[in-house]
Motif scaffolding. Structure first.
Motif, PDB file in Angstrom:
ATOM      1  N   ASP A  20       3.554   8.650   6.255  1.00 18.00           N
ATOM      2  CA  ASP A  20       3.140   8.479   7.545  1.00 18.00           C
ATOM      3  C   ASP A  20       1.802   7.617   7.809  1.00 18.00           C
ATOM      4  OD1 ASP A  20       0.958  10.369   7.146  1.00 18.00           O
ATOM      5  OD2 ASP A  20       1.874  11.684   8.233  1.00 18.00           O
ATOM      6  N   PHE A  21       1.214   7.402   9.154  1.00 16.69           N
ATOM      7  CA  PHE A  21       0.065   6.795   9.220  1.00 16.69           C
ATOM      8  C   PHE A  21      -1.111   7.282   8.719  1.00 16.69           C
ATOM      9  CE2 PHE A  21      -0.321  10.001  12.733  1.00 16.69           C
ATOM     10  CZ  PHE A  21      -1.703   9.900  12.915  1.00 16.69           C
ATOM     11  N   LYS A  22      -1.176   8.536   8.083  1.00 13.76           N
ATOM     12  CA  LYS A  22      -2.244   9.193   7.698  1.00 13.76           C
ATOM     13  C   LYS A  22      -2.272   9.139   6.173  1.00 13.76           C
ATOM     14  CE  LYS A  22      -3.185  12.784  11.227  1.00 13.76           C
ATOM     15  NZ  LYS A  22      -3.226  14.402  11.262  1.00 13.76           N
ATOM     16  N   GLY A  23      -1.151   8.574   5.693  1.00  9.17           N
ATOM     17  CA  GLY A  23      -0.719   8.666   4.241  1.00  9.17           C
ATOM     18  C   GLY A  23      -0.350   9.666   3.654  1.00  9.17           C
ATOM     19  N   ASN A  24       0.251  10.777   4.289  1.00 10.51           N
ATOM     20  CA  ASN A  24       1.055  11.710   3.801  1.00 10.51           C
ATOM     21  C   ASN A  24       2.230  11.340   3.274  1.00 10.51           C
ATOM     22  OD1 ASN A  24      -0.747  13.781   4.841  1.00 10.51           O
ATOM     23  ND2 ASN A  24       0.142  13.608   6.789  1.00 10.51           N
ATOM     24  N   LEU A  79      11.910   0.012   1.087  1.00 11.97           N
ATOM     25  CA  LEU A  79      10.899   0.494   2.045  1.00 11.97           C
ATOM     26  C   LEU A  79      10.853  -0.241   3.340  1.00 11.97           C
ATOM     27  CD1 LEU A  79       7.529   0.836  -0.198  1.00 11.97           C
ATOM     28  CD2 LEU A  79       8.956   2.661   0.897  1.00 11.97           C
ATOM     29  N   LYS A  80      11.061   0.695   4.662  1.00 13.43           N
ATOM     30  CA  LYS A  80      10.976   0.063   5.857  1.00 13.43           C
ATOM     31  C   LYS A  80      10.127   0.809   6.765  1.00 13.43           C
ATOM     32  CE  LYS A  80      15.265  -2.803   5.462  1.00 13.43           C
ATOM     33  NZ  LYS A  80      14.675  -3.522   4.311  1.00 13.43           N
ATOM     34  N   LYS A  81       9.588   0.357   7.625  1.00 16.79           N
ATOM     35  CA  LYS A  81       8.670   1.334   8.766  1.00 16.79           C
ATOM     36  C   LYS A  81       9.775   1.145  10.041  1.00 16.79           C
ATOM     37  CE  LYS A  81       4.935  -0.649  10.135  1.00 16.79           C
ATOM     38  NZ  LYS A  81       3.512  -1.053  10.579  1.00 16.79           N
ATOM     39  N   ASN A  82       9.930   2.780  10.452  1.00 15.51           N
ATOM     40  CA  ASN A  82      10.730   3.022  11.487  1.00 15.51           C
ATOM     41  C   ASN A  82       9.901   2.783  12.781  1.00 15.51           C
ATOM     42  OD1 ASN A  82       9.276   5.419  11.913  1.00 15.51           O
ATOM     43  ND2 ASN A  82      10.706   6.432  10.761  1.00 15.51           N
ATOM     44  N   GLN A 123       0.755  -1.297  -0.026  1.00 17.16           N
ATOM     45  CA  GLN A 123      -0.104  -0.029   0.042  1.00 17.16           C
ATOM     46  C   GLN A 123       0.806   1.152   0.196  1.00 17.16           C
ATOM     47  OE1 GLN A 123      -2.229  -1.009   3.597  1.00 17.16           O
ATOM     48  NE2 GLN A 123      -3.985  -1.365   2.485  1.00 17.16           N
ATOM     49  N   THR A 124       1.962   1.409   0.739  1.00 20.01           N
ATOM     50  CA  THR A 124       2.858   2.488   0.810  1.00 20.01           C
ATOM     51  C   THR A 124       3.483   2.774  -0.371  1.00 20.01           C
ATOM     52  OG1 THR A 124       3.311   1.995   3.094  1.00 20.01           O
ATOM     53  CG2 THR A 124       4.893   3.402   1.937  1.00 20.01           C
ATOM     54  N   ARG A 125       3.992   1.380  -1.181  1.00 21.48           N
ATOM     55  CA  ARG A 125       4.853   1.843  -2.556  1.00 21.48           C
ATOM     56  C   ARG A 125       3.511   2.129  -3.493  1.00 21.48           C
ATOM     57  NH1 ARG A 125       8.862  -0.823  -4.109  1.00 21.48           N
ATOM     58  NH2 ARG A 125       8.810  -2.128  -2.350  1.00 21.48           N
ATOM     59  N   LYS A 126       2.306   1.884  -3.545  1.00 16.97           N
ATOM     60  CA  LYS A 126       1.176   2.304  -4.501  1.00 16.97           C
ATOM     61  C   LYS A 126       0.920   3.781  -4.132  1.00 16.97           C
ATOM     62  CE  LYS A 126      -3.016   1.364  -6.639  1.00 16.97           C
ATOM     63  NZ  LYS A 126      -3.084   2.756  -7.230  1.00 16.97           N
ATOM     64  N   ARG A 127       1.075   4.266  -2.899  1.00  8.82           N
ATOM     65  CA  ARG A 127       0.883   5.665  -2.550  1.00  8.82           C
ATOM     66  C   ARG A 127       1.958   6.467  -3.127  1.00  8.82           C
ATOM     67  NH1 ARG A 127      -2.495   8.613   0.235  1.00  8.82           N
ATOM     68  NH2 ARG A 127      -3.869   6.705   0.998  1.00  8.82           N
ATOM     69  N   LEU A 128       3.236   6.066  -2.876  1.00  9.12           N
ATOM     70  CA  LEU A 128       4.214   6.681  -3.562  1.00  9.12           C
ATOM     71  C   LEU A 128       4.344   6.607  -5.138  1.00  9.12           C
ATOM     72  CD1 LEU A 128       7.120   5.317  -1.026  1.00  9.12           C
ATOM     73  CD2 LEU A 128       6.052   7.634  -1.401  1.00  9.12           C
ATOM     74  N   GLU A 129       4.069   5.450  -5.728  1.00  8.41           N
ATOM     75  CA  GLU A 129       3.902   5.666  -7.213  1.00  8.41           C
ATOM     76  C   GLU A 129       3.063   6.423  -7.616  1.00  8.41           C
ATOM     77  OE1 GLU A 129       3.668   1.278  -7.766  1.00  8.41           O
ATOM     78  OE2 GLU A 129       5.860   1.287  -7.718  1.00  8.41           O
ATOM     79  N   ASP A 130       1.661   6.472  -7.072  1.00  8.46           N
ATOM     80  CA  ASP A 130       0.556   7.323  -7.550  1.00  8.46           C
ATOM     81  C   ASP A 130       0.932   8.930  -7.350  1.00  8.46           C
ATOM     82  OD1 ASP A 130      -1.114   5.116  -7.770  1.00  8.46           O
ATOM     83  OD2 ASP A 130      -2.086   5.091  -6.113  1.00  8.46           O
TER      84      ASP A 130
END
Length: 128
Positions: free
Chosen positions: A120-124, A96-99, A80-87
């Motif tokens: 971040d957790f909000k999708g920012n 990608l790693k979660k700190n 999901q994080t990868r898709k958000r960044l690609e979008d």
């Protein structure tokens, strides 16, 4: 009997008044998807920022660097994080790693340049 009904009706009306007075609105809504900073909207609203680059509009690239990522419990998966960044216009997203603060971090390419990105957790989405 009539006096009792009148008293009960008045008490019911008075009991409903405080509920009506509790609604508070701050700022103006952002129907055009403007940022909360521009709209003066509520800070506690959980929604992704709009300060991210638009893949269809390269002129928005610099806006992502101003986005502030917030710490918190992040439930986004890596996919999901990868898709958000690609979008958001980033290419070749990797590492990608979660700190420990709940922020996903990794590297990507933007306009042919390598950048460090975060979500971040909000999708920012932001350049770090």
């Amino acid at each position: 009997m009539r006096k009792t009904l009148s008293t009960l009706a008045m008490l019911a009306t008075l009991a409903a008044c405080p509920a009506l007075a509790q609604t508070t609105v701050t700022g103006k809504p952002a129907p055009d998807a403007s940022t909360s900073e521009k709209s003066g909207g509520q800070q506690a609203v959980t929604r992704p920022n709009t300060d991210r680059p638009d893949a269809n509009n390269p002129a928005t690239t610099g806006t992502a660097s101003r986005a502030k990522l917030e710490e918190g419990s992040n439930s986004f998966t890596e996919a999901q994080t990868r898709k958000r960044l690609e979008d958001a216009g980033y290419k070749e997203v990797k590492d990608l790693k979660k700190n420990d603060k709940g922020i996903w971090q990794g590297t990507a390419m933007l306009d042919g340049k390598p950048v460090t990105v975060g979500v971040d957790f909000k999708g920012n989405v932001a350049v770090q």
